[in-house]
Motif scaffolding. Structure first.
Motif, PDB file in Angstrom:
ATOM      1  N   PHE A 129       0.643  -1.232  -0.109  1.00  0.00           N
ATOM      2  CA  PHE A 129       0.217  -0.122   0.034  1.00  0.00           C
ATOM      3  C   PHE A 129       0.741   0.780  -0.043  1.00  0.00           C
ATOM      4  O   PHE A 129       1.748   1.806   0.045  1.00  0.00           O
ATOM      5  N   LEU A 130       0.489   1.951  -0.734  1.00  0.00           N
ATOM      6  CA  LEU A 130       1.505   3.451  -0.688  1.00  0.00           C
ATOM      7  C   LEU A 130       0.959   4.640  -0.910  1.00  0.00           C
ATOM      8  O   LEU A 130      -0.336   4.621  -1.079  1.00  0.00           O
ATOM      9  N   PRO A 131       1.257   5.757  -0.092  1.00  0.00           N
ATOM     10  CA  PRO A 131       1.041   6.948   0.534  1.00  0.00           C
ATOM     11  C   PRO A 131       0.723   8.331  -0.841  1.00  0.00           C
ATOM     12  O   PRO A 131       1.385   9.203  -0.741  1.00  0.00           O
ATOM     13  N   ILE A 132      -0.137   7.581  -1.648  1.00  0.00           N
ATOM     14  CA  ILE A 132      -0.568   8.605  -2.693  1.00  0.00           C
ATOM     15  C   ILE A 132      -1.637   8.404  -2.902  1.00  0.00           C
ATOM     16  O   ILE A 132      -2.899   7.614  -2.469  1.00  0.00           O
ATOM     17  N   ASP A 133      -2.395   9.071  -3.737  1.00  0.00           N
ATOM     18  CA  ASP A 133      -3.920   9.878  -4.026  1.00  0.00           C
ATOM     19  C   ASP A 133      -4.548   8.421  -4.788  1.00  0.00           C
ATOM     20  O   ASP A 133      -3.933   7.914  -5.586  1.00  0.00           O
ATOM     21  N   PRO A 134      -6.113   8.283  -4.723  1.00  0.00           N
ATOM     22  CA  PRO A 134      -6.379   7.340  -5.642  1.00  0.00           C
ATOM     23  C   PRO A 134      -6.378   7.725  -7.039  1.00  0.00           C
ATOM     24  O   PRO A 134      -6.648   8.864  -7.299  1.00  0.00           O
ATOM     25  N   GLY A 135      -6.340   6.839  -8.339  1.00  0.00           N
ATOM     26  CA  GLY A 135      -6.563   6.997  -9.693  1.00  0.00           C
ATOM     27  C   GLY A 135      -5.153   7.190 -10.295  1.00  0.00           C
ATOM     28  O   GLY A 135      -5.272   6.923 -11.113  1.00  0.00           O
ATOM     29  N   VAL A 136      -4.551   6.872  -9.404  1.00  0.00           N
ATOM     30  CA  VAL A 136      -2.830   7.562  -9.860  1.00  0.00           C
ATOM     31  C   VAL A 136      -2.164   6.069 -11.150  1.00  0.00           C
ATOM     32  O   VAL A 136      -2.504   4.622 -10.250  1.00  0.00           O
ATOM     33  N   VAL A 137      -2.307   5.875 -11.676  1.00  0.00           N
ATOM     34  CA  VAL A 137      -1.553   5.367 -12.546  1.00  0.00           C
ATOM     35  C   VAL A 137      -0.483   4.823 -12.469  1.00  0.00           C
ATOM     36  O   VAL A 137       0.913   5.504 -12.814  1.00  0.00           O
ATOM     37  N   LEU A 138       0.594   3.193 -11.899  1.00  0.00           N
ATOM     38  CA  LEU A 138       1.751   3.623 -12.004  1.00  0.00           C
ATOM     39  C   LEU A 138       2.544   2.621 -13.155  1.00  0.00           C
ATOM     40  O   LEU A 138       1.996   2.225 -13.946  1.00  0.00           O
ATOM     41  N   LEU A 139       3.066   3.556 -13.843  1.00  0.00           N
ATOM     42  CA  LEU A 139       4.270   3.249 -15.063  1.00  0.00           C
ATOM     43  C   LEU A 139       5.348   2.493 -15.041  1.00  0.00           C
ATOM     44  O   LEU A 139       6.277   2.125 -15.901  1.00  0.00           O
ATOM     45  N   ASP A 140       6.667   2.613 -13.946  1.00  0.00           N
ATOM     46  CA  ASP A 140       7.673   2.982 -14.020  1.00  0.00           C
ATOM     47  C   ASP A 140       8.606   2.342 -13.021  1.00  0.00           C
ATOM     48  O   ASP A 140       8.001   2.909 -11.986  1.00  0.00           O
ATOM     49  N   ILE A 141       9.160   1.382 -12.774  1.00  0.00           N
ATOM     50  CA  ILE A 141      10.103   1.012 -11.500  1.00  0.00           C
ATOM     51  C   ILE A 141      11.673   0.795 -11.823  1.00  0.00           C
ATOM     52  O   ILE A 141      12.052  -0.023 -12.412  1.00  0.00           O
ATOM     53  N   ALA A 142      12.380   1.319 -10.765  1.00  0.00           N
ATOM     54  CA  ALA A 142      13.585   0.530 -11.387  1.00  0.00           C
ATOM     55  C   ALA A 142      14.393   0.817 -10.193  1.00  0.00           C
ATOM     56  O   ALA A 142      13.908   1.593  -8.869  1.00  0.00           O
ATOM     57  N   PHE A 143      15.507  -0.220  -9.791  1.00  0.00           N
ATOM     58  CA  PHE A 143      16.435   0.101  -9.009  1.00  0.00           C
ATOM     59  C   PHE A 143      18.272   1.121  -8.824  1.00  0.00           C
ATOM     60  O   PHE A 143      18.504   0.119 -10.017  1.00  0.00           O
ATOM     61  N   VAL A 144      18.577   0.943  -7.905  1.00  0.00           N
ATOM     62  CA  VAL A 144      19.579   1.601  -8.358  1.00  0.00           C
ATOM     63  C   VAL A 144      20.491  -0.321  -8.216  1.00  0.00           C
ATOM     64  O   VAL A 144      21.144  -0.870  -7.145  1.00  0.00           O
ATOM     65  N   PRO A 145      21.353  -0.688  -9.581  1.00  0.00           N
ATOM     66  CA  PRO A 145      22.143  -1.194  -8.770  1.00  0.00           C
ATOM     67  C   PRO A 145      23.313  -1.647  -8.143  1.00  0.00           C
ATOM     68  O   PRO A 145      23.122  -3.233  -7.854  1.00  0.00           O
ATOM     69  N   ASP A 146      23.604  -0.605  -8.218  1.00  0.00           N
ATOM     70  CA  ASP A 146      24.409  -1.115  -6.736  1.00  0.00           C
ATOM     71  C   ASP A 146      24.110  -0.969  -5.420  1.00  0.00           C
ATOM     72  O   ASP A 146      24.755  -1.122  -4.415  1.00  0.00           O
ATOM     73  N   ASP A 147      22.321  -0.684  -5.317  1.00  0.00           N
ATOM     74  CA  ASP A 147      21.780  -0.426  -3.841  1.00  0.00           C
ATOM     75  C   ASP A 147      20.614  -0.925  -3.534  1.00  0.00           C
ATOM     76  O   ASP A 147      19.800  -0.757  -4.454  1.00  0.00           O
ATOM     77  N   PRO A 148      20.614  -2.651  -4.319  1.00  0.00           N
ATOM     78  CA  PRO A 148      19.117  -3.395  -4.554  1.00  0.00           C
ATOM     79  C   PRO A 148      18.165  -2.850  -3.830  1.00  0.00           C
ATOM     80  O   PRO A 148      16.971  -3.031  -3.926  1.00  0.00           O
ATOM     81  N   SER A 149      18.079  -2.338  -2.233  1.00  0.00           N
ATOM     82  CA  SER A 149      17.053  -2.168  -1.802  1.00  0.00           C
ATOM     83  C   SER A 149      16.725  -0.635  -2.050  1.00  0.00           C
ATOM     84  O   SER A 149      15.719  -0.100  -1.223  1.00  0.00           O
ATOM     85  N   HIS A 150      17.371   0.182  -2.736  1.00  0.00           N
ATOM     86  CA  HIS A 150      16.840   1.578  -2.993  1.00  0.00           C
ATOM     87  C   HIS A 150      16.680   1.748  -4.401  1.00  0.00           C
ATOM     88  O   HIS A 150      17.656   1.236  -5.954  1.00  0.00           O
ATOM     89  N   GLY A 151      15.155   1.766  -4.318  1.00  0.00           N
ATOM     90  CA  GLY A 151      14.313   1.826  -6.064  1.00  0.00           C
ATOM     91  C   GLY A 151      13.640   3.180  -6.113  1.00  0.00           C
ATOM     92  O   GLY A 151      12.871   3.913  -4.556  1.00  0.00           O
TER      93      GLY A 151
END
Length: 401
Positions: free
Chosen positions: A87-109
């Motif tokens: 569950f995300l801290p965003i308004d209803p109706g938002v369409v999520l379009l892309d996601i990426a992580f920092v290769p040197d730190d896989p926990s950071h995205g």
């Protein structure tokens, strides 16, 4: 174009009258149907058991269910879910379009979408916090961030209206890159390629590359798709004369090859590094194309509108496809993501999730999102242990493995 710059305790049931019930309780005894396999005690008829025996039987059943063998049997019937909703801290109706992580730190995205949504995680995607970029808030625009990519600590973001952002420090700071007003089409895809390098694609088929952090850009292709089709409209490409000038989807292989679907879905195009033009192809299916992409083995997958899934025969670019039966419940399948060469996931309308473990030969339905009233638009595997499904209304699913 030389440059673009200066460019998510008991179970009760209704009991009918006694003559209809399966159990006839008489004080300390109950009569069972003759099929009950409980050995009678001394002085007891074959079809009755005491309450003590009944309670003992229930306790034994509970013990079996809690034993290692019992748990294994129950797990086989009701496997643990492989996805959970975040569950995300965003308004209803938002369409999520892309996601990426920092290769040197896989926990950071970073996670992005419509309504200028940009979220950041530092625990591998379990929790997310809003992130603001001052250079994207200077103007009175509501940006639609649609693509993000990292290579090392360097990252790029594209959006609409036209905006291009660059970070040299894993997203701690973001710099806005100036763009030319003559850029053909809207930016739909960005790929970080190396030190200060990136590859940028627009929905009109323009491809540009930079090697100096976006200061200068070089065209990797000589003309837009519209220009190509104007030259080849007599080449037998069905539907080319109806082309409206933009892609509906575009996907890149790890080797740098592209496949794109025309805006009407009536044909598709491919491009490989070194080619001067996009190569149009007739669609191999009766229904219009929804989306296309690359399999882990180098072949193509194709989704037809209405829920059809097709795989190309062999690897590489081809027009020869085979339909694969799937249980999409009548909803369209919108994307496919590969976790490995054998395992892949498909997602679509109304929470449809499908899984294959044999390179796409057969698919089984996963019920993890059955109760989520959302369309699932994108499947992204960062690696074999880290994957996400993005949908509308801020729906984000996290792969549990």
């Amino acid at each position: 174009m030389a440059a673009l710059q200066h460019l998510s305790s008991s179970i009760t049931a209704p009991l009918s009258s006694q003559p209809r019930s399966r159990f006839h309780f008489r004080r300390r005894r109950c009569h069972l149907l003759p099929s009950a396999s409980v050995a009678p005690q001394s002085g007891q008829t074959d079809n009755t058991i005491t309450r003590r025996q009944l309670i003992g039987g229930l306790q034994a059943a509970a013990a079996i269910s809690l034993s290692p063998l019992g748990r294994k049997a129950l797990a086989a019937e009701d496997p643990l879910p492989e996805w959970e909703r975040v569950f995300l801290p965003i308004d209803p109706g938002v369409v999520l379009l892309d996601i990426a992580f920092v290769p040197d730190d896989p926990s950071h995205g970073f996670l992005m979408g419509t309504r200028q949504t940009l979220l950041e995680t530092k625990d591998g995607g379990t929790t997310w916090a809003p992130r603001s970029i001052p250079s994207a808030e200077d103007e009175d625009f509501n940006y639609r961030f649609n693509s993000i990519s990292f290579k090392g600590k360097e990252g790029w973001i594209t959006g609409k209206p036209a905006i291009l952002l660059y970070t040299p420090d894993a997203g701690d700071t973001w710099k806005r890159i100036p763009l030319s007003s003559q850029l053909p089409g809207d930016m739909v895809y960005i790929k970080a390629t190396g030190e200060k390098g990136a590859e940028l694609v627009t929905d009109q088929g323009a491809i540009y590359v930079t090697s100096n952090g976006g200061y200068n850009w070089k065209a990797a292709i000589q003309e837009t798709v519209s220009a190509t089709l104007n030259r080849t409209v007599s080449s037998g490409i069905s539907g080319a004369s109806y082309y409206t000038g933009t892609f509906s989807t575009v996907n890149r292989s790890p080797e740098g090859k592209y496949v794109a679907v025309s805006s009407r879905g009536n044909f598709y195009l491919t491009w490989e590094p070194g080619q001067a033009y996009w190569q149009p192809h007739n669609r191999a299916v009766a229904r219009r194309i929804q989306n296309m992409g690359w399999r882990a083995d180098g072949g193509l997958w194709l989704l037809a509108r209405g829920g059809g899934l097709y795989l190309s025969k062999g690897s590489g670019i081809t027009e020869d496809f085979e339909e694969i039966p799937v249980q999409s419940r009548g909803f369209g399948i919108l994307d496919v993501g590969y976790r490995s060469e054998d395992e892949a996931w498909a997602a679509g309308g109304s929470g449809v999730l499908l899984k294959t473990t044999n390179s796409g030969k057969t698919w089984i339905r996963d019920r993890a999102a059955d109760n989520i009233a959302a369309n699932l638009y994108s499947v992204k595997f960062i690696n074999d242990k880290q994957g996400f499904v993005l949908g509308n209304d801020g729906v984000l699913l996290k792969f549990l493995g």
